[in-house]
Design a protein around this motif. Structure first.
Motif, PDB file in Angstrom:
ATOM      1  N   VAL A  43     -23.040  16.480  -2.514  1.00  0.00           N
ATOM      2  CA  VAL A  43     -22.254  17.136  -1.466  1.00  0.00           C
ATOM      3  C   VAL A  43     -21.474  18.299  -2.062  1.00  0.00           C
ATOM      4  N   ALA A  44     -21.602  19.469  -1.459  1.00  0.00           N
ATOM      5  CA  ALA A  44     -20.825  20.646  -1.843  1.00  0.00           C
ATOM      6  C   ALA A  44     -20.151  21.189  -0.590  1.00  0.00           C
ATOM      7  N   SER A  45     -18.917  21.665  -0.758  1.00  0.00           N
ATOM      8  CA  SER A  45     -18.171  22.182   0.382  1.00  0.00           C
ATOM      9  C   SER A  45     -17.342  23.385  -0.058  1.00  0.00           C
ATOM     10  N   LEU A  46     -17.171  24.334   0.851  1.00  0.00           N
ATOM     11  CA  LEU A  46     -16.397  25.540   0.605  1.00  0.00           C
ATOM     12  C   LEU A  46     -15.580  25.830   1.854  1.00  0.00           C
ATOM     13  N   GLY A  47     -14.299  26.039   1.674  1.00  0.00           N
ATOM     14  CA  GLY A  47     -13.433  26.360   2.806  1.00  0.00           C
ATOM     15  C   GLY A  47     -12.632  27.608   2.523  1.00  0.00           C
ATOM     16  N   TRP A  48     -12.083  28.196   3.583  1.00  0.00           N
ATOM     17  CA  TRP A  48     -11.282  29.397   3.424  1.00  0.00           C
ATOM     18  C   TRP A  48     -10.178  29.436   4.451  1.00  0.00           C
ATOM     19  N   ASP A  49      -9.160  30.236   4.121  1.00  0.00           N
ATOM     20  CA  ASP A  49      -8.053  30.485   5.040  1.00  0.00           C
ATOM     21  C   ASP A  49      -7.506  31.861   4.713  1.00  0.00           C
ATOM     22  N   ARG A  50      -7.214  32.607   5.767  1.00  0.00           N
ATOM     23  CA  ARG A  50      -6.693  33.961   5.593  1.00  0.00           C
ATOM     24  C   ARG A  50      -6.079  34.434   6.894  1.00  0.00           C
ATOM     25  N   ALA A  51      -5.314  35.506   6.790  1.00  0.00           N
ATOM     26  CA  ALA A  51      -4.837  36.191   7.981  1.00  0.00           C
ATOM     27  C   ALA A  51      -5.926  37.161   8.412  1.00  0.00           C
ATOM     28  N   PRO A  52      -6.133  37.351   9.712  1.00  0.00           N
ATOM     29  CA  PRO A  52      -7.126  38.341  10.142  1.00  0.00           C
ATOM     30  C   PRO A  52      -6.835  39.707   9.505  1.00  0.00           C
ATOM     31  N   GLY A  53      -7.815  40.225   8.775  1.00  0.00           N
ATOM     32  CA  GLY A  53      -7.660  41.514   8.111  1.00  0.00           C
ATOM     33  C   GLY A  53      -6.863  41.487   6.825  1.00  0.00           C
ATOM     34  N   GLY A  56     -19.617  26.240  -4.617  1.00  0.00           N
ATOM     35  CA  GLY A  56     -19.526  24.788  -4.639  1.00  0.00           C
ATOM     36  C   GLY A  56     -20.924  24.259  -4.918  1.00  0.00           C
ATOM     37  N   ARG A  57     -21.047  23.331  -5.873  1.00  0.00           N
ATOM     38  CA  ARG A  57     -22.379  22.869  -6.303  1.00  0.00           C
ATOM     39  C   ARG A  57     -22.306  21.419  -6.721  1.00  0.00           C
ATOM     40  N   ALA A  58     -23.277  20.626  -6.269  1.00  0.00           N
ATOM     41  CA  ALA A  58     -23.361  19.218  -6.668  1.00  0.00           C
ATOM     42  C   ALA A  58     -24.825  18.855  -6.882  1.00  0.00           C
ATOM     43  N   THR A  59     -25.078  18.059  -7.916  1.00  0.00           N
ATOM     44  CA  THR A  59     -26.423  17.568  -8.210  1.00  0.00           C
ATOM     45  C   THR A  59     -26.344  16.078  -8.505  1.00  0.00           C
ATOM     46  N   VAL A  60     -27.298  15.325  -7.973  1.00  0.00           N
ATOM     47  CA  VAL A  60     -27.404  13.902  -8.300  1.00  0.00           C
ATOM     48  C   VAL A  60     -28.762  13.646  -8.952  1.00  0.00           C
ATOM     49  N   ALA A  61     -28.762  12.682  -9.852  1.00  0.00           N
ATOM     50  CA  ALA A  61     -29.966  12.333 -10.606  1.00  0.00           C
ATOM     51  C   ALA A  61     -30.921  11.503  -9.754  1.00  0.00           C
ATOM     52  N   PRO A  62     -32.184  11.443 -10.169  1.00  0.00           N
ATOM     53  CA  PRO A  62     -33.151  10.611  -9.443  1.00  0.00           C
ATOM     54  C   PRO A  62     -32.687   9.157  -9.354  1.00  0.00           C
ATOM     55  N   GLY A  63     -33.016   8.534  -8.232  1.00  0.00           N
ATOM     56  CA  GLY A  63     -32.704   7.121  -8.067  1.00  0.00           C
ATOM     57  C   GLY A  63     -31.292   6.812  -7.617  1.00  0.00           C
ATOM     58  N   ARG A  64     -30.438   7.805  -7.491  1.00  0.00           N
ATOM     59  CA  ARG A  64     -29.073   7.577  -7.001  1.00  0.00           C
ATOM     60  C   ARG A  64     -29.110   7.244  -5.521  1.00  0.00           C
ATOM     61  N   SER A  65     -28.134   6.501  -5.064  1.00  0.00           N
ATOM     62  CA  SER A  65     -28.084   6.182  -3.639  1.00  0.00           C
ATOM     63  C   SER A  65     -27.165   7.125  -2.870  1.00  0.00           C
ATOM     64  N   ASP A  66     -26.262   7.813  -3.587  1.00  0.00           N
ATOM     65  CA  ASP A  66     -25.329   8.733  -2.940  1.00  0.00           C
ATOM     66  C   ASP A  66     -25.913  10.141  -2.876  1.00  0.00           C
ATOM     67  N   PRO A 115     -35.657   9.392  -4.782  1.00  0.00           N
ATOM     68  CA  PRO A 115     -35.899   8.345  -5.777  1.00  0.00           C
ATOM     69  C   PRO A 115     -36.516   8.854  -7.077  1.00  0.00           C
ATOM     70  N   GLU A 116     -37.186  10.015  -7.037  1.00  0.00           N
ATOM     71  CA  GLU A 116     -37.897  10.485  -8.223  1.00  0.00           C
ATOM     72  C   GLU A 116     -37.491  11.884  -8.690  1.00  0.00           C
ATOM     73  N   ARG A 117     -36.599  12.543  -7.951  1.00  0.00           N
ATOM     74  CA  ARG A 117     -36.247  13.922  -8.290  1.00  0.00           C
ATOM     75  C   ARG A 117     -34.733  14.122  -8.205  1.00  0.00           C
ATOM     76  N   TYR A 118     -34.249  15.131  -8.883  1.00  0.00           N
ATOM     77  CA  TYR A 118     -32.852  15.534  -8.764  1.00  0.00           C
ATOM     78  C   TYR A 118     -32.645  16.176  -7.395  1.00  0.00           C
ATOM     79  N   ALA A 119     -31.459  16.027  -6.841  1.00  0.00           N
ATOM     80  CA  ALA A 119     -31.128  16.654  -5.558  1.00  0.00           C
ATOM     81  C   ALA A 119     -29.858  17.485  -5.739  1.00  0.00           C
ATOM     82  N   THR A 120     -29.867  18.694  -5.182  1.00  0.00           N
ATOM     83  CA  THR A 120     -28.736  19.619  -5.332  1.00  0.00           C
ATOM     84  C   THR A 120     -28.334  20.183  -3.979  1.00  0.00           C
ATOM     85  N   ALA A 121     -27.023  20.321  -3.795  1.00  0.00           N
ATOM     86  CA  ALA A 121     -26.437  20.994  -2.634  1.00  0.00           C
ATOM     87  C   ALA A 121     -25.572  22.138  -3.146  1.00  0.00           C
TER      88      ALA A 121
END
Length: 159
Positions: free
Chosen positions: A81-91, A68-78, A140-146
């Motif tokens: 956000v990156a998120s990763l989820g999982w679900d499985r049976a044990p084993g 999961g990957r997200a990047t916002v440009a400089p000067g953005r207010s938001d 305000p001046e750089r890209y931000a990545t999660a």
């Protein structure tokens, strides 16, 4: 079977790629060639959330991931956000779902919606769940990545 480590990182940089590389460095997987796979967890794999990846082999090797990957440009207010989820049976087998965007509440909800949809496509037992998110505050001046990644095992040679 092997281990799947869940790692995350956030960073900013002068370019989108520099911010991404720095976020991977925060998770300690910046020295590998990442190869994305769809999102199936093999049976008998261990899923473990860690602060950062340990040494997974020589620099330049291949590392298999779900990302999961997200990047916002400089000067953005938001935020990014990156998120990763999982679900499985044990084993048993399971699924990963990832999402990205700029809304810290909506992105994890989209992961949960994806997991629900994925469960309906499979006749597996589920119940061992988890979710990890990363939020990179805007700059305000750089890209931000999660980034949030599921890292399968250790690195393997490319050549």
């Amino acid at each position: 079977m092997g281990i799947i480590r869940i790692v995350r990182g956030t960073a900013s940089g002068a370019t989108a790629m520099a911010a991404y590389d720095a976020a991977l460095a925060a998770a300690n997987i910046h020295n590998y060639n990442l190869v994305s796979v769809s999102s199936v967890i093999p049976a008998n794999a261990t899923v473990e959330v860690v602060e950062e990846a340990p040494d997974l082999g020589p620099a330049g090797e291949r590392l298999t991931v779900v990302e999961g990957r997200a990047t916002v440009a400089p000067g953005r207010s938001d935020p990014a956000v990156a998120s990763l989820g999982w679900d499985r049976a044990p084993g048993g087998p399971g699924i990963f779902y990832e999402a990205s965007g700029t809304d810290p509440e909506a992105v994890p909800e989209r992961v949960d919606q994806g997991l629900a949809a994925g469960r309906t496509l499979r006749e597996w037992d589920f119940g061992e769940t988890g979710r990890v998110s990363a939020v990179a505050e805007p700059d305000p001046e750089r890209y931000a990545t999660a980034v949030v990644l599921a890292v399968y095992g250790e690195s393997t040679p490319l050549l």
